[in-house]
Design an enzyme around this catalytic site. Sequence first.
Site, PDB file in Angstrom:
ATOM      1  CG  ASP A  45     -12.372 -20.555 -31.321  1.00 23.67           C
ATOM      2  OD1 ASP A  45     -13.003 -20.308 -32.338  1.00 23.67           O
ATOM      3  OD2 ASP A  45     -11.148 -20.351 -31.207  1.00 23.67           O
ATOM      4  CB  ALA A  46     -14.788 -24.952 -26.849  1.00 23.97           C
ATOM      5  CE1 TYR A  48     -10.515 -15.817 -25.609  1.00 20.76           C
ATOM      6  CE2 TYR A  48      -8.232 -16.389 -25.175  1.00 20.76           C
ATOM      7  CZ  TYR A  48      -9.213 -15.440 -25.299  1.00 20.76           C
ATOM      8  OH  TYR A  48      -8.924 -14.119 -25.085  1.00 20.76           O
ATOM      9  CG  ASP A  49     -15.302 -19.004 -25.885  1.00 22.27           C
ATOM     10  OD1 ASP A  49     -15.997 -19.487 -26.780  1.00 22.27           O
ATOM     11  OD2 ASP A  49     -14.594 -17.989 -26.037  1.00 22.27           O
ATOM     12  CB  SER A  94       6.729  -1.762   0.037  1.00 20.25           C
ATOM     13  OG  SER A  94       7.632  -2.691   0.565  1.00 20.25           O
ATOM     14  CD  GLU A 128       3.723  12.167   1.679  1.00 21.84           C
ATOM     15  OE1 GLU A 128       3.535  12.400   0.490  1.00 21.84           O
ATOM     16  OE2 GLU A 128       4.844  12.085   2.218  1.00 21.84           O
ATOM     17  CE  LYS A 130       0.452   2.678   1.874  1.00 25.93           C
ATOM     18  NZ  LYS A 130      -0.247   2.085   0.757  1.00 25.93           N
ATOM     19  CG  ASP A 132      -5.979   2.054  -2.379  1.00 24.78           C
ATOM     20  OD1 ASP A 132      -4.966   1.402  -2.716  1.00 24.78           O
ATOM     21  OD2 ASP A 132      -7.064   1.532  -2.086  1.00 24.78           O
ATOM     22  NE  ARG A 151       6.855  -1.267  -4.990  1.00 21.76           N
ATOM     23  CZ  ARG A 151       7.110  -2.500  -4.580  1.00 21.76           C
ATOM     24  NH1 ARG A 151       6.587  -3.522  -5.223  1.00 21.76           N
ATOM     25  NH2 ARG A 151       7.891  -2.712  -3.545  1.00 21.76           N
ATOM     26  CD  GLU A 188       0.219   5.211  -5.235  1.00 19.14           C
ATOM     27  OE1 GLU A 188       1.453   5.368  -5.174  1.00 19.14           O
ATOM     28  OE2 GLU A 188      -0.358   4.175  -4.869  1.00 19.14           O
ATOM     29  CE1 TYR A 240       5.104   7.872  -3.510  1.00 27.28           C
ATOM     30  CE2 TYR A 240       2.821   8.421  -4.008  1.00 27.28           C
ATOM     31  CZ  TYR A 240       3.854   7.509  -3.980  1.00 27.28           C
ATOM     32  OH  TYR A 240       3.641   6.231  -4.413  1.00 27.28           O
ATOM     33  CE  LYS A 304       6.860   9.557   1.999  1.00 27.32           C
ATOM     34  NZ  LYS A 304       6.591  10.200   0.719  1.00 27.32           N
ATOM     35  CE  LYS A 328      -3.030  -0.454   4.979  1.00 28.28           C
ATOM     36  NZ  LYS A 328      -3.090  -0.432   3.511  1.00 28.28           N
ATOM     37  CB  CYS A 433     -34.114 -25.205  -5.742  1.00 26.63           C
ATOM     38  SG  CYS A 433     -33.460 -24.190  -7.065  1.00 26.63           S
ATOM     39  CB  CYS A 436     -35.817 -26.057 -10.377  1.00 26.20           C
ATOM     40  SG  CYS A 436     -34.940 -27.007  -9.134  1.00 26.20           S
ATOM     41  CB  CYS A 457     -30.820 -26.794  -6.069  1.00 20.37           C
ATOM     42  SG  CYS A 457     -31.924 -27.459  -7.311  1.00 20.37           S
ATOM     43  CB  CYS A 463     -32.034 -26.763 -11.162  1.00 17.67           C
ATOM     44  SG  CYS A 463     -31.918 -25.116 -10.445  1.00 17.67           S
TER      45      CYS A 463
HETATM   46  S1  IVH Z   1       6.468   6.896  -0.191  1.00 23.25           S
HETATM   47  C1  IVH Z   1      10.368   5.460   0.167  1.00 23.25           C
HETATM   48  N1  IVH Z   1       4.253   8.236  -0.098  1.00 23.25           N
HETATM   49  O1  IVH Z   1       2.424   3.100  -0.884  1.00 23.25           O
HETATM   50  C2  IVH Z   1       8.952   5.293   0.269  1.00 23.25           C
HETATM   51  N2  IVH Z   1       4.172   6.006  -0.893  1.00 23.25           N
HETATM   52  O2  IVH Z   1       3.382   0.823   0.687  1.00 23.25           O
HETATM   53  C3  IVH Z   1       8.317   5.246  -1.034  1.00 23.25           C
HETATM   54  N3  IVH Z   1       1.946   5.300  -1.603  1.00 23.25           N
HETATM   55  O3  IVH Z   1       4.412   1.628  -3.330  1.00 23.25           O
HETATM   56  C4  IVH Z   1       6.855   5.391  -0.963  1.00 23.25           C
HETATM   57  N4  IVH Z   1       0.925   7.203  -1.192  1.00 23.25           N
HETATM   58  O4  IVH Z   1       2.526   3.110  -4.113  1.00 23.25           O
HETATM   59  C5  IVH Z   1       4.816   7.057  -0.402  1.00 23.25           C
HETATM   60  N5  IVH Z   1       2.362   9.558  -0.036  1.00 23.25           N
HETATM   61  C6  IVH Z   1       2.935   8.408  -0.318  1.00 23.25           C
HETATM   62  C7  IVH Z   1       2.209   7.340  -0.850  1.00 23.25           C
HETATM   63  C8  IVH Z   1       2.867   6.145  -1.098  1.00 23.25           C
HETATM   64  C9  IVH Z   1       0.782   5.967  -1.649  1.00 23.25           C
HETATM   65  C10 IVH Z   1       2.105   3.908  -1.990  1.00 23.25           C
HETATM   66  C11 IVH Z   1       3.185   3.663  -2.990  1.00 23.25           C
HETATM   67  C12 IVH Z   1       4.068   2.614  -2.404  1.00 23.25           C
HETATM   68  C13 IVH Z   1       3.221   2.054  -1.320  1.00 23.25           C
HETATM   69  C14 IVH Z   1       4.101   1.566  -0.206  1.00 23.25           C
END
Ligand code: IVH
Length: 736
Positions: A45-46, A48-49, A94, A128, A130, A132, A151, A188, A240, A304, A328, A433, A436, A457, A463
Site C-alpha cells: 500500500d505504501a 501504491y500511495d 490527423s 469550420e 477546430k 478542442d 481515436r 468531437e 464534422y 477542407k 491554428k 526560507c 522556517c 532552504c 523546515c
Molecule cells: S476533420 C480528415 N474537423 O482535430 C480529417 N477535425 O488534428 C479529419 N478536430 O483528430 C478531421 N475539430 O479530433 C476535423 N472541425 C473539425 C475538427 C477536427 C476538431 C480534431 C479532430 C482530429 C484533430 C486533427
Amino acid sequence: MTDLTHKPVDELTEAEADAELARLASAIAAADIAYHQNDAPEITDAEYDGLRRRNDAIEAAFPHLVREDSPSMSVGAPPAEGFAKVRHGEPMLSLAKAYTDDDVLDFIERGRRFFERDKDLEIAFTAEPKIDGLSASLRYEKGVFVQGATRGDGTVGEDITANLRTIADIPERLAGSGWPDVIEIRGEVYMSYAEFQALKARSAAAGGQDYVNPRNTAAGSLRQKDPAVTASRKLNFFAYAWGYTTADPAPTQFESVQKFAEWGFRVSPLMVRAQSAEELIAQYRLIEQQRSSLGYDIDGVVYKVDQLELQRRWGFVTGEPRWAVAHKFPAEQATTVVRSIDIQVGRTGTLAPVARLEPVTVGGVVVENVTLHNEDYIRGIDSKGEPIREGIDIRIGDTVVIQRAGDVIPQIVRVVLDKRPAEAQPYQFPHVCPVCGSAATREINEKTGKEDSRRRCTGELICPAQAIERLRHFVSRGAMDIEGLGAENIDLFFQAGLVRTAADIFTLKDRRPEVQQALAERREAQARQREAASGKVRKAVRAVEERNYEGLDKLFAAIDARRNPELDRFIFALGIRHIGETTAAVLARTFGSMEELIRVGKLTAAAADPASVFPSVDGIGGTVVGALVDFFGNERNDDVVEALLAQVTPQPYVVNVSADSLVAGKTVVFTGSLEKMTRSEAKAMAERLGAKVAGSVSAKTDILVAGPGAGSKLKAASDLGVEVLTEDQWFARIGK
Ligand code: IVH
C-alpha cells in the site's frame, strides 16, 4: 536513460516529467488491476500511495502534461478494466497545421498546382472551427448506433459505446432518410465551460478532486468504466466528418455535414463554403472574434476541400489528408496586474516564486496565479544568463501580458513598462526560507561552476515544508523500509502533530490513544466523503478505507522491527542532499559508525577549509562534502539526529572480510535484470562483503553477475575472460 523514479519533482525537465507520468500511469493501472480485479496486490500500500502521490505532484507542477489516461482522473473510482479494442473501418486521420496566412496561401497554391491540368476547375473549400476535445467514431448500421470508439492510434481505438450513448447529441437512431447502410460518423466530444465549472463546483463541495481543463475532463469522463459517471457529466458532440461508409453522404463536404444535421446530429453553425484564401482567412478572423463567446474551447479553423471527388484525387500523406489543414489560433493573451509575489517552499526546499494576479480570463480560463520560476526569471534573465522579456524585470504592481496556449500553463510574456507605478521597486528575492527562517542559498554547480537557478532552504529537517517529504523518504523502501507506514499515514500523523521528525515515529506507540483518534477521524472523513459520492465511487472509497485501516499493533511491531537498521540505510534515510544509497554505503564503510560520521562531519563543518579536514575517500567529491557540511553545520539538525539516535541504534558497519574473503577486494559488476535482489541491494551487499562494485566491465573486473537479458556487458566480460556468475552462483559464492 537515467533512472528518474527518485528524481525530485521540481528538478524534472518537461520531457522527464512526461516520461514519468507515462510510467506512473501504467504502473498505477497495473497495480489497480492486480488489486481490484485479480485480488492479488503486487506492491505494498505504501508503494501504491507513493506512486499516486508522485503522479499528483508531477501533474500539479506540469498541468499541461496531464495525460488523457491520467490515474488522477479515476481517483476514488475503480479502474477501468481496459476497454475492448475497435479497429476503425477507415483510419482516423490527423490534420496538417497552418500558423500564418502565408501557410494558408501555400495550402491553396499546392491544390492549384496539383489540379493544374484541369483548366476550368473551381476548387471550393469549407471552413469550420477546430473543436478542442476528443475525436470519436460512431458506427451506424441501418441507421442504428451500434458501436463507438476513441481515436486510439488512428487505426485501433477503444470501445466506449456505452459512454457515448449517454451523450444527448449522439442519436441512438438516425432521423430522416437517405443514410448509407453503414457509416462511421466522426466528430468531437467536448465539455462546455458551463458544465466544466459546474462539475468543478460540485467536486469542490464534495471534497473531491480538482479538474485541470475541459478537454482533459472530457477525456477522463469518456474513459469511465461506469457509464453512469459519464452521464453525470454533460458532454457534447459535433459531427464534422466520416470514415468508412457504404455510400457518400453527398457529393460535397458541406452538403454531407448538412445531411448529418438532418440525421439528428449537432453540427457547427460556423461552417461556411469559400472559394479563395481570402475568404477562408476572413472566416478565420470571424471565428477568432467569436472564440471567447462560444462557451467551449476551439483552437483553430479547419479548411477542407469541398468536393469529395477532389478530396479523393488529392489523397493523403502519412496519416494526414492533403486536402485539409488546421489553421491554428495564436496563443491567447490578456493584460493584468501583479498583486503580489509569494514564495512557496517545495518539498526539496526549493523556493518557488508565484505571481498573484488580478484575476483575468484567458482562453476561457480564469488565471490568478502564474509561476515565476526563480529569481533570475523575475530579474529578466534565463538560465544561460541571456535576457528574457527584453531583460525587463517583474515587479509587484506591474501590468503584465500573460499568455495561455491551448493546454499550456499561463506565463508572463511581457511587462508593460509605461504602466509601471513610479514607486515599484525591483523584487527582493528572500534569502531566508519563509516557512522556517533558515538561510536560503543558491548552490554552485561543481561541474559548470555556475550558480543553481533555484534558491533552496537550508533548514533541512527543521523546515516543515521539507519535513513531510523527508519523513516519507525516511520510511520508504530503500531507506528505513517501515512496512505499513506509507506516505498517507505519514501525512496524517504529521498533520495531527503526532510526527514532526523521524524520532517521533518511534514513540508513536507511547501515544496510542492519539494515534487511534487520528485514524478514526480520517475514517470518519472518508465516510462523509462516501456519503457524498455515489454508487461505484462509494465502493472504491470503501476499498481505500479498508486498505488504510491497518492493525495498530502490526504497525507498531513494524516500527520496532527497524530499531537496529543497517548503518548505510540509516544514513540514506536521513535524506541529506546528494547522499543517495551508493554514497550512504560509502560513508558507512568509511566511518563504520554513526558516531564517527557525526564527529568527522562536525569537525569538517567547523573547519575553515572543509576539504582539508574531510578524509579523501573514493567516490566522495566536493558536492557530498558540501552537503555534509550544510547538514552537520546546522545545529538544528543536531537535535533531530540526537533524538533519533535515542530511539534507534544503527548497526556498526563491519566489513565481513574473513568469512567472505572470496569476494573481498574483488571488483564486481552487476548486469541484466536481477530477479532476487534490487540493484541497490546487490551493490550494498557486495560492498558490505568488501567488494568494489563498478558500473562497467573492464580489464579490472573480477566477477560479472549477470541476470536475464544481460547484453553488452556480458559480451565484454566473455571477451575479456572475466568470470561470469548467475545470481544463484553469486549467492553460493558469498555463502547466502
Ligand atoms: S476533420 C480528415 N474537423 O482535430 C480529417 N477535425 O488534428 C479529419 N478536430 O483528430 C478531421 N475539430 O479530433 C476535423 N472541425 C473539425 C475538427 C477536427 C476538431 C480534431 C479532430 C482530429 C484533430 C486533427
